[in-house]
Design an enzyme around this catalytic site. Structure first.
Site, PDB file in Angstrom:
ATOM      1  N   ILE A 164      -4.831  -9.292  15.264  1.00  0.00           N
ATOM      2  CA  ILE A 164      -3.409  -9.501  15.550  1.00  0.00           C
ATOM      3  C   ILE A 164      -2.631  -8.192  15.622  1.00  0.00           C
ATOM      4  O   ILE A 164      -1.632  -8.093  16.342  1.00  0.00           O
ATOM      5  CB  ILE A 164      -2.793 -10.465  14.503  1.00  0.00           C
ATOM      6  CG1 ILE A 164      -1.411 -10.949  14.941  1.00  0.00           C
ATOM      7  CG2 ILE A 164      -2.766  -9.843  13.123  1.00  0.00           C
ATOM      8  CD1 ILE A 164      -1.396 -11.752  16.212  1.00  0.00           C
ATOM      9  N   ASP A 165      -3.070  -7.155  14.905  1.00  0.00           N
ATOM     10  CA  ASP A 165      -2.409  -5.851  14.997  1.00  0.00           C
ATOM     11  C   ASP A 165      -2.423  -5.314  16.423  1.00  0.00           C
ATOM     12  O   ASP A 165      -1.547  -4.533  16.806  1.00  0.00           O
ATOM     13  CB  ASP A 165      -3.095  -4.833  14.081  1.00  0.00           C
ATOM     14  CG  ASP A 165      -2.500  -4.821  12.678  1.00  0.00           C
ATOM     15  OD1 ASP A 165      -1.335  -5.212  12.536  1.00  0.00           O
ATOM     16  OD2 ASP A 165      -3.202  -4.428  11.735  1.00  0.00           O
ATOM     17  N   ARG A 222       0.834  -1.194   0.000  1.00  0.00           N
ATOM     18  CA  ARG A 222       0.000   0.000   0.000  1.00  0.00           C
ATOM     19  C   ARG A 222       0.875   1.252   0.000  1.00  0.00           C
ATOM     20  O   ARG A 222       2.085   1.192   0.182  1.00  0.00           O
ATOM     21  CB  ARG A 222      -0.921  -0.006   1.224  1.00  0.00           C
ATOM     22  CG  ARG A 222      -2.029  -1.040   1.149  1.00  0.00           C
ATOM     23  CD  ARG A 222      -2.808  -1.137   2.452  1.00  0.00           C
ATOM     24  NE  ARG A 222      -2.033  -1.778   3.511  1.00  0.00           N
ATOM     25  CZ  ARG A 222      -2.497  -1.999   4.744  1.00  0.00           C
ATOM     26  NH1 ARG A 222      -3.708  -1.616   5.062  1.00  0.00           N
ATOM     27  NH2 ARG A 222      -1.735  -2.596   5.638  1.00  0.00           N
ATOM     28  N   GLU A 274      -5.978   4.590  13.756  1.00  0.00           N
ATOM     29  CA  GLU A 274      -6.924   3.673  14.394  1.00  0.00           C
ATOM     30  C   GLU A 274      -7.624   4.240  15.618  1.00  0.00           C
ATOM     31  O   GLU A 274      -8.567   3.618  16.131  1.00  0.00           O
ATOM     32  CB  GLU A 274      -6.241   2.350  14.756  1.00  0.00           C
ATOM     33  CG  GLU A 274      -5.245   2.426  15.902  1.00  0.00           C
ATOM     34  CD  GLU A 274      -3.821   2.716  15.431  1.00  0.00           C
ATOM     35  OE1 GLU A 274      -2.894   2.534  16.244  1.00  0.00           O
ATOM     36  OE2 GLU A 274      -3.645   3.120  14.271  1.00  0.00           O
ATOM     37  N   TYR A 293      -1.103   4.281  10.636  1.00  0.00           N
ATOM     38  CA  TYR A 293      -1.488   3.287  11.641  1.00  0.00           C
ATOM     39  C   TYR A 293      -0.297   3.050  12.555  1.00  0.00           C
ATOM     40  O   TYR A 293       0.843   2.945  12.091  1.00  0.00           O
ATOM     41  CB  TYR A 293      -1.884   1.964  10.982  1.00  0.00           C
ATOM     42  CG  TYR A 293      -3.220   1.987  10.278  1.00  0.00           C
ATOM     43  CD1 TYR A 293      -4.404   2.167  11.002  1.00  0.00           C
ATOM     44  CD2 TYR A 293      -3.312   1.827   8.900  1.00  0.00           C
ATOM     45  CE1 TYR A 293      -5.632   2.187  10.361  1.00  0.00           C
ATOM     46  CE2 TYR A 293      -4.541   1.847   8.247  1.00  0.00           C
ATOM     47  CZ  TYR A 293      -5.695   2.031   8.982  1.00  0.00           C
ATOM     48  OH  TYR A 293      -6.910   2.060   8.347  1.00  0.00           O
ATOM     49  N   ALA A 336      -0.460  -9.759   9.920  1.00  0.00           N
ATOM     50  CA  ALA A 336      -0.660  -8.479  10.602  1.00  0.00           C
ATOM     51  C   ALA A 336      -1.013  -7.332   9.662  1.00  0.00           C
ATOM     52  O   ALA A 336      -1.370  -6.254  10.138  1.00  0.00           O
ATOM     53  CB  ALA A 336       0.582  -8.126  11.417  1.00  0.00           C
ATOM     54  N   LYS A 351       1.512   1.667   7.280  1.00  0.00           N
ATOM     55  CA  LYS A 351       1.837   0.840   8.429  1.00  0.00           C
ATOM     56  C   LYS A 351       2.744   1.572   9.412  1.00  0.00           C
ATOM     57  O   LYS A 351       3.354   2.592   9.098  1.00  0.00           O
ATOM     58  CB  LYS A 351       2.511  -0.448   7.968  1.00  0.00           C
ATOM     59  CG  LYS A 351       1.560  -1.419   7.289  1.00  0.00           C
ATOM     60  CD  LYS A 351       0.351  -1.759   8.155  1.00  0.00           C
ATOM     61  CE  LYS A 351       0.698  -2.597   9.379  1.00  0.00           C
ATOM     62  NZ  LYS A 351      -0.503  -2.888  10.196  1.00  0.00           N
ATOM     63  N   VAL A 377      -7.950 -11.495  13.050  1.00  0.00           N
ATOM     64  CA  VAL A 377      -7.883 -10.163  12.450  1.00  0.00           C
ATOM     65  C   VAL A 377      -7.445  -9.133  13.487  1.00  0.00           C
ATOM     66  O   VAL A 377      -7.023  -8.028  13.134  1.00  0.00           O
ATOM     67  CB  VAL A 377      -9.234  -9.782  11.824  1.00  0.00           C
ATOM     68  CG1 VAL A 377      -9.123  -8.488  11.026  1.00  0.00           C
ATOM     69  CG2 VAL A 377      -9.744 -10.892  10.909  1.00  0.00           C
ATOM     70  N   HIS A 388      -0.828   1.114  16.124  1.00  0.00           N
ATOM     71  CA  HIS A 388      -1.077  -0.121  16.895  1.00  0.00           C
ATOM     72  C   HIS A 388       0.023  -0.312  17.947  1.00  0.00           C
ATOM     73  O   HIS A 388       0.743  -1.312  17.966  1.00  0.00           O
ATOM     74  CB  HIS A 388      -1.140  -1.331  15.954  1.00  0.00           C
ATOM     75  CG  HIS A 388      -2.229  -1.240  14.929  1.00  0.00           C
ATOM     76  ND1 HIS A 388      -3.566  -1.283  15.260  1.00  0.00           N
ATOM     77  CD2 HIS A 388      -2.183  -1.106  13.574  1.00  0.00           C
ATOM     78  CE1 HIS A 388      -4.305  -1.183  14.160  1.00  0.00           C
ATOM     79  NE2 HIS A 388      -3.489  -1.063  13.125  1.00  0.00           N
ATOM     80  N   SER A 407     -21.858 -13.272  23.695  1.00  0.00           N
ATOM     81  CA  SER A 407     -20.521 -13.834  23.879  1.00  0.00           C
ATOM     82  C   SER A 407     -20.188 -14.007  25.357  1.00  0.00           C
ATOM     83  O   SER A 407     -20.252 -13.053  26.141  1.00  0.00           O
ATOM     84  CB  SER A 407     -19.479 -12.916  23.226  1.00  0.00           C
ATOM     85  OG  SER A 407     -18.187 -13.468  23.356  1.00  0.00           O
TER      86      SER A 407
END
Length: 372
Positions: free
Chosen positions: A269-270, A15, A118, A94, A299, A75, A267, A96, A220
């Site tokens: 995992i980040d 990207r 995020e 991003y 990731a 990233k 999903v 994370h 849940s």
């Protein structure tokens, strides 16, 4: 402002922080954009296209980082990149940070102002810059599960959607947010037997109406998760606590409840992953096994479809990026939603969930910026 776009260097990350369309918008607003040569190659955007949009092509990342007042990426910065950041420079990407103390300390030492896609919010309490990639990742999660279920992918040899006379795979989605909803849309479209688990009753009602009875919705809890694991062929982890580490919903002991060669797709995992046995993988080697269960934990899942992902991301980030370019740190003072994206500012952590996860001191973003 002079804005810099380095080429992404994370493994199999294709990207780009700014597409040619976005560069043209920045230039139209009076900004100077430095683009590292080849930065757009992964989405089919040649240097000549960036030049035509008004950008300036430079030969190296060093030139981008040294010359720009704001760096726009996709990233999180890698070790070689955060060492190029400096005090007063804005980083917009991003991050994370919650599961990544090394990066956090690198950003703190740089003195930069790091704004994370995020954790930027909107007036409805949503995460508008995370949503586009969550949509992509949710859809890709089902594709990843389909591949991993095949015998050639290490799985039990199931076709995800089945065929007449042979039942489809059973898919469980943990979390009914953006990722979970888009994963469910893909799985339901393939005809899977699908269950969505969430802790929000209003959200479960919305999902029940959205899918018009084609999926099961369940509250849940530890008990329901254990029950669903026993029948599942695929479990997709799609939980999110903004800025914080993901909760571990499936422990290693729970893997023994699952049938051999079943698949977990994490999903989250980040943000550290929502399965206890998760660890980040890459598109080069996306899966591994624990206790005879296939784990898919890439990731940067949206990096596999960089053209779609880059354009979707730029459509969302452009207004915020233009505000930062026009006003600098004042944009963070003026816009409370953009301010929520501030994670690190001049050597201090300004996002409380990140500080708690990393056990670091926290200062409120408003105090750090001097907001009255």
């Amino acid at each position: 402002m002079r804005v810099g776009v380095p080429k992404e260097i994370k493994v199999q990350e294709h990207r780009v922080g700014l597409t040619p369309m976005a560069v043209r918008e920045y230039v139209a607003h009076g900004h100077d954009v430095l683009v590292q040569t080849g930065a757009g190659a992964g989405i089919g955007a040649a240097d000549a296209t960036y030049l035509a949009a008004g950008g300036r092509i430079v030969d190296s990342a060093d030139e981008v980082f040294a010359g720009a007042e704001m760096i726009v990426k996709v990233k999180e910065p890698q070790p070689g990149e955060w060492k190029k950041l400096r005090k007063g420079q804005i980083l917009f990407t991003y991050l994370h940070l919650a599961p990544d103390p090394q990066q956090a300390h690198g950003l703190l030492e740089s003195g930069c102002t790091a704004v994370a896609y995020e954790t930027v919010t909107d007036e409805r309490g949503g995460l508008p810059l995370l949503a586009p990639m969550s949509e992509v990742a949710g859809r890709l999660a089902v594709e990843a599960a389909a591949f991993s279920l095949r015998k050639t992918g290490g799985g039990k040899g199931l076709l995800l959607g089945g065929v007449p006379g042979v039942p489809p795979a059973r898919v469980v989605v943990l979390g009914g947010g953006v990722v979970g909803t888009h994963a469910a849309r893909m799985a339901a479209g393939l005809g899977c037997e699908l269950t969505i688990l969430d802790r929000s009753l209003p959200r479960l009602r919305q999902l029940d109406e959205l899918f018009q009875g084609r999926v099961r919705t369940r509250y849940s809890s530890v008990a329901t998760i254990e029950e669903e694991l026993q029948a599942a062929d695929v479990v997709i982890g799609a939980v999110l606590i903004p800025g914080a580490s993901a909760p571990k919903l499936v422990t290693r002991a729970m893997l023994k409840l699952m049938r051999p060669r079943s698949v977990l797709v994490d999903v989250a995992i980040d943000q550290g992953g929502c399965f206890e046995t998760s660890r980040p993988t890459t598109h080069d080697a996306p899966t591994y096994e624990v206790d005879d269960i296939i784990h898919y934990c890439v990731a940067n899942m949206p990096g596999a479809v960089p053209a779609t992902s880059s354009h979707a991301l730029n459509h969302a980030t452009l207004p915020f990026g233009l505000a930062l370019a026009a006003k600098g740190e004042k944009a963070l003072i003026d816009d409370v939603h953009l301010r929520r994206g501030l994670n690190v500012h001049r050597g201090r952590v300004t996002c409380e969930p990140v500080a708690k996860a990393l056990k670091l001191p926290w200062v409120d973003a408003e105090d750090a910026l001097g907001v009255l």
